[in-house]
Write a protein that holds these residues in place. Sequence first.
Motif, short mmCIF file in Angstrom:
data_model
loop_
_atom_site.label_atom_id
_atom_site.label_comp_id
_atom_site.label_asym_id
_atom_site.label_seq_id
_atom_site.Cartn_x
_atom_site.Cartn_y
_atom_site.Cartn_z
N ALA A 244 0.86 -1.03 -0.03
CA ALA A 244 -0.03 0.01 -0.02
C ALA A 244 0.79 1.29 0.11
O ALA A 244 0.57 2.13 -0.76
N ILE A 245 1.90 1.35 1.00
CA ILE A 245 2.86 2.36 0.69
C ILE A 245 3.39 2.78 -0.51
O ILE A 245 3.35 3.85 -0.99
N GLU A 246 3.65 1.29 -0.95
CA GLU A 246 4.43 1.77 -2.58
C GLU A 246 3.50 2.26 -3.63
O GLU A 246 3.97 3.10 -4.22
N ILE A 247 2.40 1.81 -3.49
CA ILE A 247 1.28 2.17 -4.37
C ILE A 247 0.85 3.79 -4.27
O ILE A 247 0.89 4.53 -5.29
N SER A 248 1.04 4.01 -2.82
CA SER A 248 0.59 5.41 -2.69
C SER A 248 1.69 6.30 -2.73
O SER A 248 1.56 7.60 -2.76
N GLY A 249 2.91 5.79 -3.02
CA GLY A 249 4.16 6.79 -3.14
C GLY A 249 4.48 7.68 -1.90
O GLY A 249 5.22 8.34 -1.89
N HIS A 250 4.03 6.78 -0.89
CA HIS A 250 4.86 7.31 0.48
C HIS A 250 6.00 6.42 1.05
O HIS A 250 5.93 5.81 2.28
N GLU A 251 6.98 6.01 0.09
CA GLU A 251 8.07 5.24 0.49
C GLU A 251 8.98 5.70 1.53
O GLU A 251 9.87 5.03 2.25
N VAL A 252 8.68 7.26 1.99
CA VAL A 252 9.37 7.68 2.90
C VAL A 252 8.97 6.98 4.34
O VAL A 252 9.81 6.94 5.31
N LEU A 253 7.92 6.38 4.26
CA LEU A 253 7.19 5.54 5.57
C LEU A 253 7.93 4.25 5.75
O LEU A 253 7.80 3.45 6.67
#
Lengths: 294, 131
Positions: A244-253
């Motif tokens: 989900a993080i990868e899809i939403s582009g929040h890789e910083v998390l």
Amino acid sequence: MAITTLILYLAFLSQIFLLSFYYPSRFIKRARYVIETYPPTDYPKLYPSSFGYDSKAAYTSGLTSYKVMNGIAILVGLGLLTWAIYTGYTPSPTGGEEVIIVGYLFVQSFPHIRAEIAAYQQLKAMQYFDKSTKRVAELAPRKLFDFVSPIAVLAAAVLFVSWLMFFISSEGSITEWQDNVYISLTILIAVHVGYIFAIRQALHGKKQDPHQATKDQLGAIETKVKMYVYSLIFMNLFLLLNTAIEISGHEVLDPIATTIYFQVLVGCIMELLFRTHKVETIDYEVYRGTSSQQ
Amino acid sequence: MQIMIDIDSNTPMFAQLIEQIKKAVQTDSIKPGDGLPSIRQLANDLNVNNKTVAKAYQLLERDNVIQTKGYRGTFVHPDAKANCSFDLNAWVFEKLSETIETLRKAGATDSEIRIAFGDVINNRTFKEKEA
């Protein structure tokens, strides 16, 4: 300082505290309780050793080296954190920096790996020195659901299928898949198969401790089986979150999710071990005997 | 219900297993339909070879004391208690005694019977022997 950076620092500090101080301290307390309450002089079968070997000294020195190794891990962790604060480190928005968390976890796992090797050697020595000619077994089948709830097993299976579908759909058409997609799928499916074998081995595998009372053997099996099933649940939840993080582009998390995942996983395993396999309820009388009985 | 084997006993381990399982059936410690541990589980718990347990299970199944239901596992046979009382060794002894008595009456010597018995048990035909 960005809020994500602050959360990462706090989560990393928590990882240092939980995995290198809190749980190791509880583990040492448990081990000390055993050696003080059940000393080698009265319970020689618990400390198998060759003639003239000081079991208590070896056991105590093993605990000291475990403590020192955890101390080193704490220093490495605090050193990393100090370096991060001093240089103003912030996690990369493109991700990939969870490698630092995993690398540090590897350092933290050294004392536990050493303890596992020592425990394995102790069990091997127990088998070697076991001179009893009578062997006992329970005349009842051991089934998976006797040790873990079907809901937990179902949850693990549903989460795995959910992650698999989510992951495959997130990677688009199969014709567009890169090598890394195949590698990820192969590794994660292999890990799941490995867990299934481990559960089977825990249920029907060889009894490691030849003296262990039947109720303690069943207790140990329950702990292992629950540990594997709960690990699968957490792993699949983490995989879902990661995708989900990868899809939403929040890789910083990514680093935050990774450290929290490992803390929850280790916390769950350790609590399970301490609660379901309480040292006070273990039958240590089976290890009683004279030195010649080793 | 626990079973115990003695690896130093003169009785073979598979025979000890058979005896204990039959005893458990006769004393109602295990009842018809009750599940039994898998061969692997029991062998690992007793730290014996899988083949030892497999042999015991095979002989118990032959005597209808237990029954294997494919992947579902091994269970106590519905007529296990009645079948437990059947002593195969005693039956073999009785049958052989009858046969030997018949042969003696027909004039065969003990030596001839012994040689013939050895040949029969080794699956040698009369023609092979003559050749």
